[in-house]
Write a protein that holds these residues in place. Structure first.
Motif, PDB file in Angstrom:
ATOM      1  N   TYR A 165      -4.477   6.459  -2.473  1.00  0.00           N
ATOM      2  CA  TYR A 165      -3.656   5.526  -2.247  1.00  0.00           C
ATOM      3  C   TYR A 165      -3.441   4.542  -3.157  1.00  0.00           C
ATOM      4  CZ  TYR A 165      -5.398   6.193   2.872  1.00  0.00           C
ATOM      5  OH  TYR A 165      -5.701   6.297   3.711  1.00  0.00           O
ATOM      6  N   ILE A 166      -2.630   4.062  -3.704  1.00  0.00           N
ATOM      7  CA  ILE A 166      -2.166   2.759  -4.368  1.00  0.00           C
ATOM      8  C   ILE A 166      -2.300   1.558  -3.688  1.00  0.00           C
ATOM      9  CG2 ILE A 166      -1.127   1.912  -6.342  1.00  0.00           C
ATOM     10  CD1 ILE A 166      -0.049   4.459  -6.482  1.00  0.00           C
ATOM     11  N   VAL A 167      -3.091   0.607  -4.289  1.00  0.00           N
ATOM     12  CA  VAL A 167      -2.927  -0.744  -2.942  1.00  0.00           C
ATOM     13  C   VAL A 167      -2.773  -2.101  -5.091  1.00  0.00           C
ATOM     14  CG1 VAL A 167      -5.856  -0.440  -3.787  1.00  0.00           C
ATOM     15  CG2 VAL A 167      -3.979  -2.854  -2.070  1.00  0.00           C
ATOM     16  N   ILE A 179      -7.345   4.638  -5.014  1.00  0.00           N
ATOM     17  CA  ILE A 179      -8.314   5.016  -4.363  1.00  0.00           C
ATOM     18  C   ILE A 179      -7.687   6.359  -4.247  1.00  0.00           C
ATOM     19  CG2 ILE A 179      -9.149   4.785  -2.383  1.00  0.00           C
ATOM     20  CD1 ILE A 179      -8.235   2.048  -2.006  1.00  0.00           C
ATOM     21  N   ASP A 180      -9.579   7.012  -4.942  1.00  0.00           N
ATOM     22  CA  ASP A 180      -9.295   8.093  -4.674  1.00  0.00           C
ATOM     23  C   ASP A 180      -8.941   9.594  -5.133  1.00  0.00           C
ATOM     24  OD1 ASP A 180     -12.120   8.052  -3.567  1.00  0.00           O
ATOM     25  OD2 ASP A 180     -11.319   8.370  -1.090  1.00  0.00           O
ATOM     26  N   PRO A 181      -7.943   9.099  -6.229  1.00  0.00           N
ATOM     27  CA  PRO A 181      -6.927  10.006  -6.543  1.00  0.00           C
ATOM     28  C   PRO A 181      -7.525  11.809  -7.091  1.00  0.00           C
ATOM     29  CG  PRO A 181      -7.994   9.041  -8.361  1.00  0.00           C
ATOM     30  CD  PRO A 181      -8.452   8.565  -7.355  1.00  0.00           C
ATOM     31  N   PHE A 182      -6.368  12.697  -5.939  1.00  0.00           N
ATOM     32  CA  PHE A 182      -6.468  13.519  -6.492  1.00  0.00           C
ATOM     33  C   PHE A 182      -5.404  14.430  -7.421  1.00  0.00           C
ATOM     34  CE2 PHE A 182      -5.317  18.232  -4.853  1.00  0.00           C
ATOM     35  CZ  PHE A 182      -6.393  18.374  -4.896  1.00  0.00           C
ATOM     36  N   ASP A 183      -4.052  14.011  -7.134  1.00  0.00           N
ATOM     37  CA  ASP A 183      -3.354  14.922  -7.897  1.00  0.00           C
ATOM     38  C   ASP A 183      -2.531  13.367  -9.015  1.00  0.00           C
ATOM     39  OD1 ASP A 183      -0.830  15.790  -9.770  1.00  0.00           O
ATOM     40  OD2 ASP A 183      -0.243  17.071  -7.606  1.00  0.00           O
ATOM     41  N   PRO A 184      -2.702  13.200  -9.578  1.00  0.00           N
ATOM     42  CA  PRO A 184      -2.024  12.068 -10.627  1.00  0.00           C
ATOM     43  C   PRO A 184      -0.713  11.705 -11.027  1.00  0.00           C
ATOM     44  CG  PRO A 184      -3.005  13.647 -12.323  1.00  0.00           C
ATOM     45  CD  PRO A 184      -3.696  14.225 -10.766  1.00  0.00           C
ATOM     46  N   ILE A 185       0.259  12.952 -10.577  1.00  0.00           N
ATOM     47  CA  ILE A 185       1.416  12.748 -10.439  1.00  0.00           C
ATOM     48  C   ILE A 185       2.258  12.736 -10.134  1.00  0.00           C
ATOM     49  CG2 ILE A 185       3.541  14.480 -11.223  1.00  0.00           C
ATOM     50  CD1 ILE A 185       1.755  16.638 -12.112  1.00  0.00           C
ATOM     51  N   VAL A 196      -8.152  -1.584   5.818  1.00  0.00           N
ATOM     52  CA  VAL A 196     -10.201  -0.771   5.938  1.00  0.00           C
ATOM     53  C   VAL A 196      -9.401   0.905   5.089  1.00  0.00           C
ATOM     54  CG1 VAL A 196     -10.221  -0.233   8.368  1.00  0.00           C
ATOM     55  CG2 VAL A 196     -12.510   0.018   5.635  1.00  0.00           C
ATOM     56  N   PHE A 197      -9.748   1.077   3.389  1.00  0.00           N
ATOM     57  CA  PHE A 197      -9.942   2.334   3.234  1.00  0.00           C
ATOM     58  C   PHE A 197     -10.746   3.247   3.574  1.00  0.00           C
ATOM     59  CE2 PHE A 197      -6.969  -0.712   1.327  1.00  0.00           C
ATOM     60  CZ  PHE A 197      -5.876   0.268   1.491  1.00  0.00           C
ATOM     61  N   SER A 198     -11.375   4.325   4.859  1.00  0.00           N
ATOM     62  CA  SER A 198     -12.316   4.267   5.405  1.00  0.00           C
ATOM     63  C   SER A 198     -12.723   5.758   4.797  1.00  0.00           C
ATOM     64  CB  SER A 198     -12.197   4.616   7.209  1.00  0.00           C
ATOM     65  OG  SER A 198     -11.084   5.598   6.740  1.00  0.00           O
ATOM     66  N   GLY A 199     -11.920   6.179   3.959  1.00  0.00           N
ATOM     67  CA  GLY A 199     -12.836   7.292   2.967  1.00  0.00           C
ATOM     68  C   GLY A 199     -13.249   8.783   3.966  1.00  0.00           C
ATOM     69  N   ILE A 233       1.015  -1.223  -0.230  1.00  0.00           N
ATOM     70  CA  ILE A 233       0.065   0.097  -0.034  1.00  0.00           C
ATOM     71  C   ILE A 233       1.024   1.427   0.566  1.00  0.00           C
ATOM     72  CG2 ILE A 233      -1.921   1.145   0.813  1.00  0.00           C
ATOM     73  CD1 ILE A 233      -2.601  -1.603   2.742  1.00  0.00           C
ATOM     74  N   ALA A 234       0.703   2.223  -1.163  1.00  0.00           N
ATOM     75  CA  ALA A 234       1.311   3.357  -0.809  1.00  0.00           C
ATOM     76  C   ALA A 234       0.245   4.305  -0.640  1.00  0.00           C
ATOM     77  CB  ALA A 234       1.875   3.629  -2.214  1.00  0.00           C
TER      78      ALA A 234
END
Ligand SMILES: [Zn+2]
Length: 268
Positions: free
Chosen positions: A25-27, A38-44, A135-138, A11-12
């Motif tokens: 997150y990247i899993v 999970i939930d990308p904001f800034d793609p870079i 758990v990815f709880s958003g 998990i990053a």
């Protein structure tokens, strides 16, 4: 960026630059190198980790469709073969290159399985993801807090989610939330429960970590139950304080919870 690992997965956790303390997150499956974002904001920063690790993106999963949780969807879709998974109720807020997700669905990423659990309240489509001991709880559950109701939220729905879903999750689950509001959340917790030693200890720890420029370690459901007011709404300490502040307060768990959410909104 912080990395966590367990049997067969990595998990990053990336704090998105210039965001409202958003965590992305990247899993990934360590065997197949397939991953979900999970939930990308800034793609870079996300794409840079994906490139460095040689991962292939199968899914972009949105816990919900608030703008800061879907902002990075389209730039990632553009450069990968991925598709979006989002709860049925959020489908019209994302690209048509998406598939509907419902509570109880299992998402396969390489050899990993993520279970989707519908947790409405912060907004109708909100969904959390359980993967093994994580758990990815958003925006349903943060360190010492829960999401606000300012954008399509409903306090009674959020109460039901806390009571029937979040409080029933295993104590050992490690929490990866959508934002880090740890410091103000713990100050609010202590404002309500000045005698809560666990909250005090946690706040001291968080301040030390922040001074060093580091990120807080993920907490667990069991830990949160000790100081998160939104999981402690019916504890004698909290109900006593709520009644002191509002003598006309109703006598149900739901009314305690709704009152807490209101106090948090007004709290500075
Ligand atoms: Zn949100």
């Amino acid at each position: 960026m912080d990395e966590f690992s367990g049997t067969g997965y990595g998990i990053a956790r990336i704090r998105a630059p210039e965001s409202d303390n958003n965590y992305n997150y990247i899993v990934w499956c360590t065997e197949t190198s397939e991953c979900a974002v999970i939930d990308p904001f800034d793609p870079i920063p996300i794409l840079s980790v994906i490139r460095d690790k040689g991962l292939s993106v199968k899914y972009i999963i949105n816990t919900h469709c608030h703008p800061d949780h879907i902002k990075g969807n389209d730039p990632i879709l553009k450069v990968t073969m991925s598709e979006i998974l989002v709860h049925t109720l959020g489908r019209d807020m994302v690209s048509p290159r998406s598939r509907a997700l419902n509570g109880g669905d299992t998402i396969e990423v390489g050899k990993l399985s993520l279970k989707a659990i519908h947790t409405p309240g912060h907004c109708p489509e909100h969904t959390i993801l359980v993967m093994g001991e994580n758990v990815f709880s958003g925006d349903t559950l943060y360190l010492a807090g829960t999401g606000n109701l300012k954008n399509r939220g409903d306090a009674d729905e959020l109460f039901k989610t806390m009571e029937n879903t979040i409080r029933t999750l295993p104590d050992g689950l490690r929490i990866f939330p959508g934002h880090d509001y740890s410091e103000p959340n713990l100050r609010f917790a202590l404002d309500l429960e000045p005698g809560n030693k666990e909250a005090k200890k946690k706040l001291d720890g968080i301040r030390k970590i922040e001074k060093k420029g580091k990120e807080p370690a993920p907490t667990t459901i069991g830990e949160e139950k000790k100081y998160n007011p939104f999981l402690r709404y019916d504890s004698p300490e909290i109900t006593k304080e709520l009644r002191k502040r509002n003598p006309a307060l109703g006598d149900s768990k739901a009314s305690y919870f709704v009152e807490l959410r209101k106090l948090r909104d007004e709290w500075k």
